[in-house]
Design a protein around this motif. Sequence first.
Motif, short mmCIF file in Angstrom:
data_model
loop_
_atom_site.label_atom_id
_atom_site.label_comp_id
_atom_site.label_asym_id
_atom_site.label_seq_id
_atom_site.Cartn_x
_atom_site.Cartn_y
_atom_site.Cartn_z
N ASP A 138 0.79 -1.22 0.09
CA ASP A 138 -0.01 -0.08 -0.12
C ASP A 138 0.86 1.40 -0.06
OD1 ASP A 138 -2.19 -1.68 0.06
OD2 ASP A 138 -2.43 -1.48 2.25
N CYS A 193 -4.94 2.96 2.70
CA CYS A 193 -5.78 2.93 1.59
C CYS A 193 -6.98 3.71 1.54
CB CYS A 193 -6.52 1.34 1.55
SG CYS A 193 -5.39 -0.09 1.39
N SER A 249 -7.56 -2.94 -2.47
CA SER A 249 -6.41 -3.63 -1.75
C SER A 249 -6.80 -5.20 -1.11
CB SER A 249 -5.72 -2.87 -0.60
OG SER A 249 -4.51 -3.48 -0.16
#
Length: 118
Positions: A32, A64, A73
């Motif tokens: 991420d 995220c 994700s």
Amino acid sequence: VIFSSPIFFSIIHHPLAGGKCVSVFHSRAHCDAAAQWIYTFLGIKGLNIPEDVSIISFDNTLLCNNLAPKLTSSGANKEYYAKKAFSAMIACINNPNKSQQVQVKTELHERESVKTLI
């Protein structure tokens, strides 16, 4: 496109606007966080997420929801993952000559970084 760190800089310099690359999936550690860099570099190239390029990452961290657009994700339930890791560690301690293979269930958390093509 399967995205990994060695390919990262070639993708950035590749003429993505030519229509050949429509998605990036990143599957390395700190994904991420790495996706945040992808957002920045695509922005520098004048490309928009998800209109021009869709991004999917792995980890499903709090980051995220802090990116714009919010990052799609995949990630494992942290408690489930911790239990699996602990069990594997105990198995390795009890039998150090036997390798361990652990499968972890993940879930896809679809947010705003993926464009529907169909």
